[in-house]
Design a protein around this motif. Sequence first.
Motif, PDB file in Angstrom:
ATOM      1  N   ASN A 130       5.324  -5.473   5.867  1.00  0.00           N
ATOM      2  CA  ASN A 130       5.071  -4.047   6.001  1.00  0.00           C
ATOM      3  C   ASN A 130       3.846  -3.808   6.868  1.00  0.00           C
ATOM      4  OD1 ASN A 130       5.741  -1.314   5.405  1.00  0.00           O
ATOM      5  ND2 ASN A 130       6.344  -1.955   3.344  1.00  0.00           N
ATOM      6  N   GLU A 131       3.620  -2.552   7.213  1.00  0.00           N
ATOM      7  CA  GLU A 131       2.442  -2.206   7.993  1.00  0.00           C
ATOM      8  C   GLU A 131       1.176  -2.517   7.195  1.00  0.00           C
ATOM      9  OE1 GLU A 131       2.441   1.783   9.419  1.00  0.00           O
ATOM     10  OE2 GLU A 131       4.483   1.689  10.209  1.00  0.00           O
ATOM     11  N   TYR A 132       0.104  -2.819   7.906  1.00  0.00           N
ATOM     12  CA  TYR A 132      -1.168  -3.170   7.268  1.00  0.00           C
ATOM     13  C   TYR A 132      -1.585  -2.113   6.250  1.00  0.00           C
ATOM     14  CZ  TYR A 132      -6.142  -4.178   6.734  1.00  0.00           C
ATOM     15  OH  TYR A 132      -7.381  -4.447   6.207  1.00  0.00           O
ATOM     16  N   ASP A 133      -1.562  -0.869   6.647  1.00  0.00           N
ATOM     17  CA  ASP A 133      -2.025   0.200   5.762  1.00  0.00           C
ATOM     18  C   ASP A 133      -1.171   0.297   4.504  1.00  0.00           C
ATOM     19  OD1 ASP A 133      -3.605   2.675   5.172  1.00  0.00           O
ATOM     20  OD2 ASP A 133      -1.625   3.588   5.347  1.00  0.00           O
ATOM     21  N   ILE A 134       0.141   0.134   4.648  1.00  0.00           N
ATOM     22  CA  ILE A 134       1.042   0.259   3.501  1.00  0.00           C
ATOM     23  C   ILE A 134       0.829  -0.888   2.520  1.00  0.00           C
ATOM     24  CG2 ILE A 134       3.447   0.344   2.765  1.00  0.00           C
ATOM     25  CD1 ILE A 134       2.456   2.847   4.250  1.00  0.00           C
ATOM     26  N   ILE A 135       0.783  -2.113   3.028  1.00  0.00           N
ATOM     27  CA  ILE A 135       0.657  -3.256   2.121  1.00  0.00           C
ATOM     28  C   ILE A 135      -0.734  -3.333   1.501  1.00  0.00           C
ATOM     29  CG2 ILE A 135       0.026  -4.934   3.919  1.00  0.00           C
ATOM     30  CD1 ILE A 135       2.291  -5.657   0.912  1.00  0.00           C
ATOM     31  N   MET A 136      -1.775  -3.050   2.282  1.00  0.00           N
ATOM     32  CA  MET A 136      -3.134  -3.218   1.779  1.00  0.00           C
ATOM     33  C   MET A 136      -3.620  -2.023   0.966  1.00  0.00           C
ATOM     34  SD  MET A 136      -4.056  -6.239   2.558  1.00  0.00           S
ATOM     35  CE  MET A 136      -5.811  -6.148   2.198  1.00  0.00           C
ATOM     36  N   ASN A 137      -3.250  -0.822   1.372  1.00  0.00           N
ATOM     37  CA  ASN A 137      -3.797   0.364   0.707  1.00  0.00           C
ATOM     38  C   ASN A 137      -2.853   1.008  -0.304  1.00  0.00           C
ATOM     39  OD1 ASN A 137      -6.172   0.108   2.219  1.00  0.00           O
ATOM     40  ND2 ASN A 137      -5.292   1.252   3.924  1.00  0.00           N
ATOM     41  N   ARG A 138      -1.549   0.783  -0.149  1.00  0.00           N
ATOM     42  CA  ARG A 138      -0.603   1.356  -1.116  1.00  0.00           C
ATOM     43  C   ARG A 138      -0.102   0.304  -2.097  1.00  0.00           C
ATOM     44  NH1 ARG A 138       3.234   6.168   1.086  1.00  0.00           N
ATOM     45  NH2 ARG A 138       1.840   7.088   2.628  1.00  0.00           N
ATOM     46  N   ARG A 139       0.524  -0.734  -1.559  1.00  0.00           N
ATOM     47  CA  ARG A 139       1.153  -1.729  -2.433  1.00  0.00           C
ATOM     48  C   ARG A 139       0.118  -2.577  -3.170  1.00  0.00           C
ATOM     49  NH1 ARG A 139       6.379  -2.203  -0.105  1.00  0.00           N
ATOM     50  NH2 ARG A 139       7.043  -0.035   0.142  1.00  0.00           N
ATOM     51  N   LEU A 140      -0.977  -2.916  -2.500  1.00  0.00           N
ATOM     52  CA  LEU A 140      -1.991  -3.785  -3.098  1.00  0.00           C
ATOM     53  C   LEU A 140      -3.343  -3.084  -3.190  1.00  0.00           C
ATOM     54  CD1 LEU A 140      -1.040  -7.060  -1.198  1.00  0.00           C
ATOM     55  CD2 LEU A 140      -0.710  -6.634  -3.639  1.00  0.00           C
ATOM     56  N   GLY A 141      -3.306  -1.771  -3.232  1.00  0.00           N
ATOM     57  CA  GLY A 141      -4.531  -0.981  -3.167  1.00  0.00           C
ATOM     58  C   GLY A 141      -5.547  -1.267  -4.246  1.00  0.00           C
ATOM     59  N   ASP A 142      -5.077  -1.581  -5.480  1.00  0.00           N
ATOM     60  CA  ASP A 142      -6.030  -1.841  -6.564  1.00  0.00           C
ATOM     61  C   ASP A 142      -6.378  -3.321  -6.672  1.00  0.00           C
ATOM     62  OD1 ASP A 142      -3.894  -3.074  -7.789  1.00  0.00           O
ATOM     63  OD2 ASP A 142      -3.616  -1.567  -9.345  1.00  0.00           O
ATOM     64  N   ALA A 143      -5.940  -4.108  -5.680  1.00  0.00           N
ATOM     65  CA  ALA A 143      -6.197  -5.552  -5.736  1.00  0.00           C
ATOM     66  C   ALA A 143      -6.805  -6.064  -4.431  1.00  0.00           C
ATOM     67  CB  ALA A 143      -4.893  -6.294  -6.028  1.00  0.00           C
ATOM     68  N   THR A 144      -7.553  -5.206  -3.743  1.00  0.00           N
ATOM     69  CA  THR A 144      -8.112  -5.585  -2.439  1.00  0.00           C
ATOM     70  C   THR A 144      -8.978  -6.834  -2.528  1.00  0.00           C
ATOM     71  OG1 THR A 144      -8.105  -3.272  -1.750  1.00  0.00           O
ATOM     72  CG2 THR A 144      -9.466  -4.786  -0.475  1.00  0.00           C
ATOM     73  N   ASN A 145      -9.853  -6.893  -3.515  1.00  0.00           N
ATOM     74  CA  ASN A 145     -10.724  -8.063  -3.659  1.00  0.00           C
ATOM     75  C   ASN A 145      -9.922  -9.317  -3.973  1.00  0.00           C
ATOM     76  OD1 ASN A 145     -13.034  -6.557  -3.167  1.00  0.00           O
ATOM     77  ND2 ASN A 145     -13.372  -6.098  -5.338  1.00  0.00           N
ATOM     78  N   GLU A 146      -8.881  -9.156  -4.813  1.00  0.00           N
ATOM     79  CA  GLU A 146      -8.035 -10.298  -5.166  1.00  0.00           C
ATOM     80  C   GLU A 146      -7.266 -10.811  -3.945  1.00  0.00           C
ATOM     81  OE1 GLU A 146      -8.282  -7.524  -6.841  1.00  0.00           O
ATOM     82  OE2 GLU A 146      -8.559  -7.932  -8.988  1.00  0.00           O
TER      83      GLU A 146
END
Length: 366
Positions: A130-146
């Motif tokens: 997926n696009e960077y913004d979608i995967i990092m900020n939507r799908r994995l938004g609460d797990a950025t540090n992980e």
Amino acid sequence: MKKILFILNKYEIGGLEKVNMTIASSLGKEFSTTVYFQKSSENFSAVDKTIRFIIGKNNKVHFFKNPVLFMKAILTRKIQDKKNLIFNKVKSEIDFTNYDVVILNSEDILYASYIQQINPEVKIIWWVHNEYDIIMNRRLGDATNEVRNNLKFVDTVVTLTEFDKREFEDLHKNVVTIKNPLTINQGKVLSSLDSRVISFTSRLVFEQKGLDLLVQIAKKIEPGWKISVAGDGPDRQMFLQLIEKEKISDKFIFEGMLDKEALRLHYLNSSLFISTSRWEGFGLVITEAMSCGLPIISFDNKGPREILANGEFGILIEKYNIYDFVEKINYLISSKEYRRELANKSLERVKEYSLTKVTEEWKGIL
């Protein structure tokens, strides 16, 4: 012989699943490839003898055996806690010491550190769909540090576009772009471009696929033309209700979920293809349509922009500009000569997505 493991959620006829199965099958001619589905699926049948399949057991049975992890995942609703719970099941079903390469798809990046602990010698590839913004900020938004922590254990990040590669290079030193291959047989027969049908292929979900935008477009296309919809999804009933509310049921043909030859016929029986997605990591259906000799019109987002090379090989429309989208459709409807011109460009471009070419790129990073 190198042993490669692909980890998927469950068997579906979706783009992510199709490209994984296609690449696993192609690599299986030279390597030992295994596809592991974390969930069982009623419609799965192991038809490809070049791939070894492992089907996971029902998640719920395992969850109740781990009440502490289960309750934590329920209470926090964090994706990392959910993945911790699921990985306990995964490691009971997969012996990671048996594999040289593990390919993780999208959210499963959160397994990387666990896998590396089990097998420090394994090569881990993160395949981002997926696009960077979608995967990092939507799908994995609460797990950025992980995600950042797990990326330390990843050897290579694979993106589908150069646009996303540039963004992921801020997070990892080894990022490559490998295009998705064609997943249907191209064949010698192409669309005649004579039918009064526009093809649309998609999972039926409003938010990403822009089904509401498609309805607005359908209201304004030339009389006598229809939109043939291939696909299914959770918003199907809502989609049908909106079409009925707008009194344009006569503008649509519903084909349901199609695969292989039936999907190819869906494209061959139309004269152009449209995509109304709000975002696309790639746009596999676009290359499928191109391989059948169809001109393409799509809203401008990263996947289609890369496939169409900023509009060189098809028509890109500014996001949500319904007026311009309809204008371009109606112009193509009025001019078979222009349809033929864009169809030839589609056939030229789609050569870049041959399975042979893409497989060689994958072999280069294993």
